[in-house]
Design a protein around this motif. Sequence first.
Motif, PDB file in Angstrom:
ATOM      1  N   VAL A 199      -0.979   4.180   2.212  1.00 26.46           N
ATOM      2  CA  VAL A 199      -1.976   3.198   2.644  1.00 26.46           C
ATOM      3  C   VAL A 199      -1.800   1.909   1.854  1.00 26.46           C
ATOM      4  CG1 VAL A 199      -3.641   5.030   3.186  1.00 26.46           C
ATOM      5  CG2 VAL A 199      -3.762   3.851   0.956  1.00 26.46           C
ATOM      6  N   LEU A 200      -2.312   0.823   2.435  1.00 25.96           N
ATOM      7  CA  LEU A 200      -2.508  -0.449   1.740  1.00 25.96           C
ATOM      8  C   LEU A 200      -3.993  -0.542   1.427  1.00 25.96           C
ATOM      9  CD1 LEU A 200      -1.638  -3.381   0.889  1.00 25.96           C
ATOM     10  CD2 LEU A 200      -2.115  -4.051   3.251  1.00 25.96           C
ATOM     11  N   LYS A 214      -5.094  -0.587   5.465  1.00 31.81           N
ATOM     12  CA  LYS A 214      -4.188  -0.165   6.521  1.00 31.81           C
ATOM     13  C   LYS A 214      -3.555   1.180   6.169  1.00 31.81           C
ATOM     14  CE  LYS A 214      -4.278  -3.247   9.777  1.00 31.81           C
ATOM     15  NZ  LYS A 214      -4.646  -2.879  11.170  1.00 31.81           N
ATOM     16  N   HIS A 215      -3.315   1.975   7.211  1.00 28.22           N
ATOM     17  CA  HIS A 215      -2.619   3.251   7.059  1.00 28.22           C
ATOM     18  C   HIS A 215      -1.201   3.071   7.610  1.00 28.22           C
ATOM     19  CE1 HIS A 215      -6.294   5.721   6.242  1.00 28.22           C
ATOM     20  NE2 HIS A 215      -6.863   4.697   6.860  1.00 28.22           N
ATOM     21  N   PHE A 216      -0.187   3.209   6.756  1.00 26.39           N
ATOM     22  CA  PHE A 216       1.187   3.138   7.244  1.00 26.39           C
ATOM     23  C   PHE A 216       1.435   4.325   8.174  1.00 26.39           C
ATOM     24  CE2 PHE A 216       1.280   0.795   3.227  1.00 26.39           C
ATOM     25  CZ  PHE A 216       1.882  -0.390   3.639  1.00 26.39           C
ATOM     26  N   ASN A 217       2.125   4.062   9.301  1.00 16.58           N
ATOM     27  CA  ASN A 217       2.235   5.104  10.325  1.00 16.58           C
ATOM     28  C   ASN A 217       3.663   5.470  10.706  1.00 16.58           C
ATOM     29  OD1 ASN A 217       3.134   2.988  11.853  1.00 16.58           O
ATOM     30  ND2 ASN A 217       1.417   2.974  13.293  1.00 16.58           N
ATOM     31  N   ASN A 224       5.874   5.005   3.527  1.00 14.87           N
ATOM     32  CA  ASN A 224       6.146   5.342   2.124  1.00 14.87           C
ATOM     33  C   ASN A 224       6.563   4.157   1.265  1.00 14.87           C
ATOM     34  OD1 ASN A 224       7.574   7.944   3.841  1.00 14.87           O
ATOM     35  ND2 ASN A 224       5.820   8.353   2.519  1.00 14.87           N
ATOM     36  N   PRO A 225       5.684   3.155   1.125  1.00 20.07           N
ATOM     37  CA  PRO A 225       6.022   1.999   0.266  1.00 20.07           C
ATOM     38  C   PRO A 225       6.217   2.409  -1.185  1.00 20.07           C
ATOM     39  CG  PRO A 225       3.692   2.018   0.808  1.00 20.07           C
ATOM     40  CD  PRO A 225       4.323   3.070   1.657  1.00 20.07           C
TER      41      PRO A 225
END
Length: 555
Positions: A199-200, A214-217, A224-225
């Motif tokens: 997430v951010l 934000k949820h990375f999708n 996976n930052p």
Amino acid sequence: MKKSVKIFSLFLFIVCINTTINAQLKLWGTQPYGGNTEAGNVFEFNLNENEYDVVYEFYKYNGERPRYCTILADNNKLYGFAYGGFGNFGSIIYEYDPETNVFKIVHDFFDPVSYTSCSANEGYLLQASDGKLYGYTQNCGEHYDGQLFVYDIDSDEFQVKVEFESATKGERPIGGLFEAVDGRLYGVTYEGGSFGFGVLFVYDPAINMYAVLKHFNGITLGANPLYGVIQASNGLFYGMTPLGGAMDNGILYQYDIGSNNITILHEFNNAMDGGKPNGGLMQASDGNLYGMMGEGGAFGYGGIFQYDISQSQFIKEIDFNETNGSYPTGSLIEFEGFLYGMTPDGGISSKGILFRYDYVNDQIYKLLDFYGVDYGEYPVGSLTVGSEGTLFGQTNMGGSYPTSGIMFEYDPTTNNFTKRFDFGSAENGSNPFGSLILADDGYVYGTGYIDGELYSGTIFRIDPSNRQFESIYNFDWLNTGGAGKGGVMQASNGMLYGLAAGGTYHNGVLYVFNPSTFNLTVLHHFEEVQSGYLAGAKGKVLEADNGKLYGVAQM
């Protein structure tokens, strides 16, 4: 710093120090886990005045295998993370003063109550405008999903502010926080969130508020930052992910806090321009963003790119070719019109390089190769500009202790490289389990259970008159034993005798030490079948009236 009082109270070995001054009787003893770094100490207790005082504090000199980068705080000291701490596992926060060359551990993530330690090595610290340091742990907390903490360098106070929870807050916060112009802190998690790809998030230290933005999708927003975001001069946020996108080679994205939208600016193509960026972005004085691809490109070793935010244009600038570096993992920094960075691979020894990039003329220059004792190996991270206009960095391995790494200073003006110190073992030993003795020569003698120059423990002495400490012998595990817990005794011949683990058969040794010459001789290497087994060498020998020494061996 947490103090393991319950543990300490089990190990109070006493020696009496008689003094004619004011006819005071003082007791000396050891605490094997005392002190700021849980490395132990020698203490004095004044029976007349009921006062406790530390005579000498042992020091786990530092952790090992530092990653990412240090930060220069407003007190002109450097702060960072390293593996280590209590029991040599977990992580620590260290402080280093470049002016005095003094290094100390300011926080150990070990919890003596639960007997567990946290990992904090997948990130770096931020000093916010309130003067405090903010950072993460990756595996601790109520849900074991990581924590966001604050550390006050003035008061030495450590507080956990956010307990991450995978589904709602993300899991495994990583990289570092960034303070935006609104005074709030922004960061990312590597995992967790609605889709499991991280997430951010935003954290407001003024009101202790945390929120997922934000949820990375995966495909459309990346996955996976590994590093956080930066806020550019146009007020927008920029970041990267090493995975996700149509080709699963990562993305470069823009985040607009006003609309709460993420826009993909570039999807990395491993073969064409490189991919899987493992580091972060920076904005140079020309207004452009610069970053590094972790792999791919013309030679497969990654590269340097530029992104023009005014023209929305991505340009690959440099291909790493192994000679000029390989597989970068950190970020670039700007200093006096040039960009500087490191790679953990490549160069003449394939153990990393330090380079300068001239973005005006699009030229890269290798400044030095990392290798061995003097230069360290595998710099997994980024550089930091010091207060005197030099660059500070760390290596993950190499140095005097090959698996521990170093901190170094580099002067771009003179091209002078200086190893500042070695991460690794405590040179004077640590964790004094054994009892002390007051020998005939007036010195107090004892043993350090671990560490020392050969990692196997030490013999030390202290002059009671001035409390001067000396580490006078370093055990060598195979040849002279090591890790002895029993201390030494002085026999009628004036020599010091003791037991240690290790030795030829790894079953322990009986040794004699000459306090006048500092020479140690092994009298017997224990064999399991013939003479017993000294597991940990916890005992000590005794001289009987017949002049012979007696001891016990564990079978």
